[in-house]
Design an enzyme around this catalytic site. Structure first.
Site, PDB file in Angstrom:
ATOM      1  N   ASP A   1      -0.501   6.552   6.307  1.00 24.99           N
ATOM      2  CA  ASP A   1      -1.202   6.239   4.780  1.00 24.99           C
ATOM      3  C   ASP A   1      -1.169   5.203   5.055  1.00 24.99           C
ATOM      4  OD1 ASP A   1      -2.093   9.017   4.926  1.00 24.99           O
ATOM      5  OD2 ASP A   1      -0.100   9.762   3.588  1.00 24.99           O
TER       6      ASP A   1
ATOM      7  N   THR B   1       1.023   0.009  -6.741  1.00 23.52           N
ATOM      8  CA  THR B   1      -0.205  -0.209  -8.332  1.00 23.52           C
ATOM      9  C   THR B   1      -0.267   1.366  -9.402  1.00 23.52           C
ATOM     10  OG1 THR B   1      -1.272  -1.981  -7.422  1.00 23.52           O
ATOM     11  CG2 THR B   1      -2.254  -0.661  -9.095  1.00 23.52           C
ATOM     12  N   TRP B   2       0.363   2.037  -8.729  1.00 23.43           N
ATOM     13  CA  TRP B   2       1.025   3.377  -9.111  1.00 23.43           C
ATOM     14  C   TRP B   2       1.584   2.928 -10.687  1.00 23.43           C
ATOM     15  CZ3 TRP B   2       0.667   8.892  -6.313  1.00 23.43           C
ATOM     16  CH2 TRP B   2       0.806  10.266  -7.196  1.00 23.43           C
TER      17      TRP B   2
ATOM     18  N   ARG C   1       5.890   5.210   1.714  1.00 18.04           N
ATOM     19  CA  ARG C   1       4.697   6.181   1.396  1.00 18.04           C
ATOM     20  C   ARG C   1       4.425   6.221   3.104  1.00 18.04           C
ATOM     21  NH1 ARG C   1      -1.387   4.968   0.512  1.00 18.04           N
ATOM     22  NH2 ARG C   1      -2.156   6.599   0.838  1.00 18.04           N
TER      23      ARG C   1
ATOM     24  N   HIS D   1       6.886  -7.116  -2.230  1.00 18.44           N
ATOM     25  CA  HIS D   1       6.862  -6.734  -1.394  1.00 18.44           C
ATOM     26  C   HIS D   1       8.049  -7.129  -0.007  1.00 18.44           C
ATOM     27  CE1 HIS D   1       3.198  -4.947  -2.298  1.00 18.44           C
ATOM     28  NE2 HIS D   1       2.618  -5.624  -2.755  1.00 18.44           N
TER      29      HIS D   1
ATOM     30  N   SER E   1      -4.500   2.952   4.580  1.00 18.04           N
ATOM     31  CA  SER E   1      -4.961   2.402   2.833  1.00 18.04           C
ATOM     32  C   SER E   1      -4.810   0.783   3.347  1.00 18.04           C
ATOM     33  CB  SER E   1      -3.672   2.528   1.676  1.00 18.04           C
ATOM     34  OG  SER E   1      -4.092   2.143   1.112  1.00 18.04           O
TER      35      SER E   1
ATOM     36  N   LYS F   1       0.969  -1.016   0.207  1.00 21.29           N
ATOM     37  CA  LYS F   1      -0.220  -0.047  -0.262  1.00 21.29           C
ATOM     38  C   LYS F   1       0.861   1.106  -0.084  1.00 21.29           C
ATOM     39  CE  LYS F   1      -3.520  -0.411  -0.359  1.00 21.29           C
ATOM     40  NZ  LYS F   1      -4.183  -1.026  -1.265  1.00 21.29           N
TER      41      LYS F   1
ATOM     42  N   GLY G   1       2.009   2.540  -3.144  1.00 23.67           N
ATOM     43  CA  GLY G   1       2.367   3.176  -3.793  1.00 23.67           C
ATOM     44  C   GLY G   1       2.575   2.022  -5.230  1.00 23.67           C
TER      45      GLY G   1
END
Length: 294
Positions: free
Chosen positions: A119, A43-44, A115, A96, A123, A39, A41
């Site tokens: 956050d 996928t971004w 990140r 990961h 998420s 969580k 970033g």
């Protein structure tokens, strides 16, 4: 097959992943490995890469199948390998696992994304609630207070724990000077997505005309990716999520404000200060500018 220049120093195993699967990965020169805590970033970054590689902002990214999570034990590795072997274009994969659990090839390009840990935690709460079958809820508390305690206390990387995030970051910082590693921060991507896209393109050696770069940056905004969840949500349409669009929950910074109390924030502050020195902590939380995006 390219032999790894550095084998993993250790292995990481959880209920959903096993880093030893990397021993079966057959690397090609130019492969791109996106390495992040959950969580943060992933996928971004993979969406940006998919559009750059295809030269098409409307590409059907299908990240779970086309650019798979190598460590995931949800599929036999032979199936994952067959899909990768069949690709005749530039490949990307994700992990990961912290860098000390990964093989290192000088011929590959690595991108690490981080990140703000709070956050990440908020998420991840949404991530677990949106997932089915209830893979995580068997062991991940849905109660906010209990999940926050788990965030602070767990040592499992796959739980998006504070310990796991800091471990990821320390391992990335130890390799930061390597030419084939790029470190990105979610807050910097929010501040200036075209600049982040340009850094990614330069790092992987892809050149695109300005109009295409602008179209890719526009297609990678939070609202655009959420509206096109069928193309960008990992495993979209396969029944993994209660809502494919719900995979994109907030896409912002400071998401914990009003959701965490003073005692929780104080506990977080003490825990992170014990894990990282002040300069490292400042970048992990807010990126290059050391403060929240305006």
């Amino acid at each position: 097959m390219i032999p790894a220049h550095e084998p993993p120093e250790k292995s990481y195993k959880s209920a959903v992943s096993d880093s030893t699967r990397w021993a079966e990965f057959v690397a090609r020169p130019g492969d791109i490995v996106v390495v992040t805590p959950p969580k943060s970033g992933t996928t971004w970054a993979q969406a940006l890469l998919a559009m750059l590689i295809a030269g098409d902002p409307e590409v059907d990214a299908q990240t779970a199948l086309k650019s798979p999570w190598i460590d995931s034990t949800s599929r036999p590795f032979s199936e994952v390998a067959a899909r990768l072997d069949a690709q005749d274009h530039r490949r990307q994969v994700k992990s990961h696992t912290p860098f000390d659990g990964l093989p290192w090839w000088n011929e590959l390009r690595y991108i690490a994304v981080f990140r703000h840990p709070l956050d990440v935690h908020l998420s991840f709460r949404n991530h677990v609630r949106n997932m089915r079958p209830e893979i995580f809820t068997r062991r991940y508390a849905l109660d906010p207070a209990a999940s926050f305690a788990m965030f602070l206390e767990s040592r499992e990387v796959e739980d998006a724990s504070l310990h796991g995030i800091a471990l990821h970051y320390r391992q990335a910082r130890a390799r930061q000077a390597r030419e084939n590693l790029l470190l990105l921060h979610y807050a910097d991507m929010i501040r200036d997505l075209p600049a982040a896209l340009a850094r990614i393109a330069a790092h992987v050696g892809i050149t695109a005309p300005p109009a295409l770069m602008a179209a890719i940056a526009e297609a990678a905004t939070f609202s655009a990716m959420k509206a096109n969840a069928a193309r960008f949500t990992p495993a979209a349409g396969l029944g993994l999520w209660h809502s494919d669009a719900g995979f994109f929950n907030s896409g912002g910074c400071n998401t914990w404000q009003g959701k965490l109390g003073e005692a929780e924030l104080a506990a977080y502050d003490a825990a992170l200060s014990a894990l990282l020195p002040p300069d490292a902590r400042a970048w992990l939380e807010w990126g290059d500018r050391g403060q929240p995006p305006a």
